[in-house]
Design a protein around this motif. Structure first.
Motif, PDB file in Angstrom:
ATOM      1  N   CYS A   1       1.065  -0.846   0.201  1.00 10.15           N
ATOM      2  CA  CYS A   1       0.131   0.010  -0.543  1.00 10.15           C
ATOM      3  C   CYS A   1       1.143   1.740   0.239  1.00 10.15           C
ATOM      4  N   GLY A   2       1.028   1.851  -0.719  1.00  6.70           N
ATOM      5  CA  GLY A   2       1.983   3.904  -1.453  1.00  6.70           C
ATOM      6  C   GLY A   2       2.682   3.436  -1.561  1.00  6.70           C
ATOM      7  N   ILE A   3       3.478   2.452  -2.200  1.00  7.71           N
ATOM      8  CA  ILE A   3       4.825   1.883  -2.446  1.00  7.71           C
ATOM      9  C   ILE A   3       4.851   3.473  -3.862  1.00  7.71           C
ATOM     10  N   PRO A   4       6.144   3.364  -3.611  1.00  4.15           N
ATOM     11  CA  PRO A   4       7.134   3.838  -5.016  1.00  4.15           C
ATOM     12  C   PRO A   4       7.670   2.895  -5.955  1.00  4.15           C
ATOM     13  N   GLU A   5       6.264   2.065  -6.257  1.00  2.48           N
ATOM     14  CA  GLU A   5       6.413   1.578  -7.623  1.00  2.48           C
ATOM     15  C   GLU A   5       7.164   1.843  -8.865  1.00  2.48           C
ATOM     16  N   ARG A   6       7.521   2.674  -9.475  1.00  3.78           N
ATOM     17  CA  ARG A   6       8.060   3.114 -10.395  1.00  3.78           C
ATOM     18  C   ARG A   6       9.621   3.185 -10.059  1.00  3.78           C
TER      19      ARG A   6
END
Length: 248
Positions: free
Chosen positions: A30-35
């Motif tokens: 939840c709310g992780i900076p994937e890119r």
């Protein structure tokens, strides 16, 4: 100052180096900076120290960087859903600094506020207190915890204006806000960027002064950390009842 970059690789250009410390927002998936995580993986930056509540799950989020052996040390409070994290820790491949969840959030908030350390009762008399200074206040013991400062912070927001003022969406705020302030340079990926003045000042969670670079990461695929399902009913009455409930 134009804070918006075309993609994650461009936003991280010139900032990554081996042995650096990174504060990463998010809680589970939840709310992780994937890119931004994907861009760090692609860059091959190694020997990383990462402060994050956890390390994603196997093969997702920060779990990608564990899988490629780019992480030297994790400063975390919860590691229970990542088997690779557990395996590397138990085999001595990964250094882990366990930190109570509230203490971790406060260490990052303190670092961002220029506070080098603080005393807390959390962890007194446990393994958490080993090697730390103990001080008595009003007859009770407290341990000294150091504030966390990182080379960069990577966070995930919902909506931002062009100057970097940022809004998080509901529980996706989690660790993103304190992590953002703890990095010398904060890079945010968001779902939408709007013109300056579009956001109600009372609704802004993170002032733009903290955000140095931004990317638009959308669209995202919603990943489910735990998929829990009930067995399908086998009798006709059960099916009808379920359909009626759904229709209601």
């Amino acid at each position: 100052m134009n804070k918006l970059y075309p993609d994650a690789a461009a936003a991280l250009d010139g900032l990554l180096h081996d042995g650096m410390t990174i504060c990463a927002g998010g809680f589970g998936l939840c709310g992780i900076p994937e890119r931004l995580i994907d861009a760090i993986q692609a860059a091959g930056t190694k020997d990383l120290t990462i402060a994050s509540n956890n390390a994603g799950i196997d093969g997702e989020g920060l779990g990608k960087l564990l899988r490629t052996r780019q992480v030297k040390k994790m400063i975390s409070s919860y590691v229970g859903e990542n088997k690779e994290f557990e395996r590397q820790y138990l085999s001595g491949e990964l250094e882990v600094e366990f930190c109570p969840q509230g203490t971790l959030a406060e260490r990052c908030r303190a670092g961002g506020a220029g506070i080098p350390g603080f005393y807390t009762k959390t962890g007194v008399g446990t393994l958490v207190a080993e090697g730390k200074e103990v001080k008595s206040f009003d007859g009770e013991d407290y341990i000294l915890e150091r504030g966390i400062r990182a080379d960069i912070s990577i966070i995930k927001g919902w909506k931002a204006d062009e100057s970097g003022n940022l809004v998080f969406r509901k529980t996706a705020r989690n660790f993103n806000q304190p992590m953002a302030t703890a990095g010398r340079i904060c890079i945010a990926e968001v779902e939408e960027v709007v013109p300056v003045g579009s956001l109600d000042p009372d609704h802004i969670h993170l002032p733009g002064i903290y955000v140095k670079r931004m990317i638009i990461g959308a669209p995202y695929d919603k990943k489910i950390e735990f998929r829990l399902t009930r067995p399908r009913p086998t009798d006709g009455a059960g099916v009808a009842g379920e359909g009626a409930a759904a229709a209601a």
